[in-house]
Design a protein around this motif. Structure first.
Motif, mmCIF file in Angstrom:
data_model
loop_
_atom_site.group_PDB
_atom_site.id
_atom_site.type_symbol
_atom_site.label_atom_id
_atom_site.label_comp_id
_atom_site.label_asym_id
_atom_site.label_seq_id
_atom_site.Cartn_x
_atom_site.Cartn_y
_atom_site.Cartn_z
ATOM 1 N N ILE A 38 8.279 49.926 -5.453
ATOM 2 C CA ILE A 38 8.043 50.030 -4.009
ATOM 3 C C ILE A 38 8.618 48.812 -3.281
ATOM 4 C CG2 ILE A 38 6.269 50.157 -2.214
ATOM 5 C CD1 ILE A 38 6.552 52.767 -3.680
ATOM 6 N N ARG A 39 8.554 47.655 -3.926
ATOM 7 C CA ARG A 39 9.109 46.432 -3.303
ATOM 8 C C ARG A 39 10.596 46.638 -3.000
ATOM 9 N NH1 ARG A 39 7.184 43.356 -6.760
ATOM 10 N NH2 ARG A 39 5.502 42.301 -5.669
ATOM 11 N N GLN A 59 6.207 43.271 6.678
ATOM 12 C CA GLN A 59 5.720 41.906 6.870
ATOM 13 C C GLN A 59 5.857 41.180 5.542
ATOM 14 O OE1 GLN A 59 2.321 41.611 9.502
ATOM 15 N NE2 GLN A 59 1.461 40.013 8.233
ATOM 16 N N GLY A 60 6.656 40.118 5.516
ATOM 17 C CA GLY A 60 6.965 39.483 4.234
ATOM 18 C C GLY A 60 7.722 40.479 3.371
ATOM 19 N N ASP A 61 7.229 40.702 2.137
ATOM 20 C CA ASP A 61 7.923 41.676 1.283
ATOM 21 C C ASP A 61 7.105 42.948 1.113
ATOM 22 O OD1 ASP A 61 5.906 40.821 -0.364
ATOM 23 O OD2 ASP A 61 7.177 40.368 -2.085
ATOM 24 N N SER A 62 6.143 43.166 2.021
ATOM 25 C CA SER A 62 5.316 44.373 1.933
ATOM 26 C C SER A 62 5.273 45.065 3.299
ATOM 27 C CB SER A 62 3.895 43.999 1.486
ATOM 28 O OG SER A 62 3.147 45.176 1.219
ATOM 29 N N VAL A 63 4.529 46.165 3.376
ATOM 30 C CA VAL A 63 4.330 46.783 4.684
ATOM 31 C C VAL A 63 3.301 45.960 5.443
ATOM 32 C CG1 VAL A 63 4.940 49.146 4.062
ATOM 33 C CG2 VAL A 63 2.607 48.360 3.696
ATOM 34 N N ARG A 64 3.362 46.009 6.761
ATOM 35 C CA ARG A 64 2.424 45.207 7.532
ATOM 36 C C ARG A 64 1.028 45.815 7.428
ATOM 37 N NH1 ARG A 64 3.031 45.523 13.900
ATOM 38 N NH2 ARG A 64 0.929 44.719 13.674
ATOM 39 N N LEU A 70 0.945 56.213 0.690
ATOM 40 C CA LEU A 70 0.522 57.210 -0.294
ATOM 41 C C LEU A 70 1.723 57.563 -1.161
ATOM 42 C CD1 LEU A 70 -1.578 59.641 1.939
ATOM 43 C CD2 LEU A 70 -2.412 57.811 0.471
ATOM 44 N N ILE A 71 1.508 57.532 -2.464
ATOM 45 C CA ILE A 71 2.557 57.916 -3.412
ATOM 46 C C ILE A 71 2.095 59.203 -4.083
ATOM 47 C CG2 ILE A 71 3.845 57.242 -5.461
ATOM 48 C CD1 ILE A 71 3.114 54.280 -4.621
ATOM 49 N N ASN A 72 2.843 60.290 -3.848
ATOM 50 C CA ASN A 72 2.440 61.608 -4.358
ATOM 51 C C ASN A 72 0.991 61.909 -3.989
ATOM 52 O OD1 ASN A 72 5.023 61.775 -5.530
ATOM 53 N ND2 ASN A 72 4.299 60.707 -7.346
ATOM 54 N N ASP A 73 0.645 61.594 -2.748
ATOM 55 C CA ASP A 73 -0.689 61.864 -2.168
ATOM 56 C C ASP A 73 -1.806 60.986 -2.726
ATOM 57 O OD1 ASP A 73 0.358 63.833 -0.469
ATOM 58 O OD2 ASP A 73 0.136 65.361 -2.008
ATOM 59 N N ALA A 74 -1.479 59.949 -3.496
ATOM 60 C CA ALA A 74 -2.506 59.025 -3.993
ATOM 61 C C ALA A 74 -2.317 57.664 -3.320
ATOM 62 C CB ALA A 74 -2.395 58.870 -5.506
ATOM 63 N N ASP A 75 -3.421 56.992 -3.042
ATOM 64 C CA ASP A 75 -3.364 55.671 -2.421
ATOM 65 C C ASP A 75 -2.620 54.705 -3.335
ATOM 66 O OD1 ASP A 75 -3.924 53.069 -1.478
ATOM 67 O OD2 ASP A 75 -5.805 53.735 -0.597
ATOM 68 N N LEU A 78 -4.193 52.305 -5.909
ATOM 69 C CA LEU A 78 -4.599 52.764 -7.239
ATOM 70 C C LEU A 78 -3.431 52.735 -8.222
ATOM 71 C CD1 LEU A 78 -6.587 55.915 -6.055
ATOM 72 C CD2 LEU A 78 -7.488 53.634 -6.528
ATOM 73 N N LEU A 79 -2.225 52.558 -7.710
ATOM 74 C CA LEU A 79 -1.024 52.713 -8.530
ATOM 75 C C LEU A 79 -0.252 51.409 -8.723
ATOM 76 C CD1 LEU A 79 0.129 56.030 -6.843
ATOM 77 C CD2 LEU A 79 -0.902 55.802 -9.096
ATOM 78 N N GLY A 80 -0.807 50.299 -8.222
ATOM 79 C CA GLY A 80 -0.111 49.027 -8.428
ATOM 80 C C GLY A 80 0.665 48.538 -7.222
ATOM 81 N N GLU A 81 0.501 49.232 -6.074
ATOM 82 C CA GLU A 81 1.136 48.816 -4.825
ATOM 83 C C GLU A 81 2.629 48.540 -5.001
ATOM 84 O OE1 GLU A 81 -1.138 45.902 -2.660
ATOM 85 O OE2 GLU A 81 -2.954 47.082 -2.818
ATOM 86 N N LEU A 82 3.085 47.313 -4.671
ATOM 87 C CA LEU A 82 4.520 47.012 -4.677
ATOM 88 C C LEU A 82 5.160 47.173 -6.053
ATOM 89 C CD1 LEU A 82 4.464 43.840 -2.408
ATOM 90 C CD2 LEU A 82 5.442 46.057 -1.803
ATOM 91 N N ASP A 83 4.350 47.072 -7.109
ATOM 92 C CA ASP A 83 4.907 47.127 -8.464
ATOM 93 C C ASP A 83 5.016 48.543 -9.016
ATOM 94 O OD1 ASP A 83 5.194 44.341 -8.646
ATOM 95 O OD2 ASP A 83 3.080 44.130 -9.143
#
Length: 105
Positions: A38-39, A59-64, A70-75, A78-83
């Protein structure tokens, strides 16, 4: 070398206004040495899709703060965000909660 990925990127809640009002984008991410996460996707979006006022999305290297992902309708939390490593045919949805709330009837 990783193969190119085809992913659907979608914006809602007003975030699409930063992308010429286009909500859904079918994008092909080029093959590269590192897996796409995602990063990397955010950098690609900023370079290729974002039309105006990037500070309202990145904002920085992420979303503000205030943008849900949501990735495939999941938050994404729960999936490791930027990673989170993108897979072919993934769907990534960015929803702004900051303005333009839609009220249910």
């Amino acid at each position: 070398m990783a193969a190119p990925l085809s992913v659907e990127v979608e914006f809602g809640g007003g975030a699409e206004l930063l992308f010429d009002g286009v909500k859904k984008h079918q994008v092909t991410l080029p093959g590269q040495e590192e897996p796409w996460d995602i990063r990397n996707l955010l950098v690609w979006i900023k370079k290729n899709l974002l039309k105006e006022r990037p500070e309202l999305f990145i904002q920085g290297d992420s979303v503000r703060p205030g943008i849900l992902v949501l990735i495939n309708d999941a938050d994404w939390e729960l999936l490791g965000e930027l990673d989170y490593q993108l897979q072919d045919q993934d769907s990534v949805l960015f929803i702004s909660t900051l303005h333009g709330h839609q009220m249910g009837s």
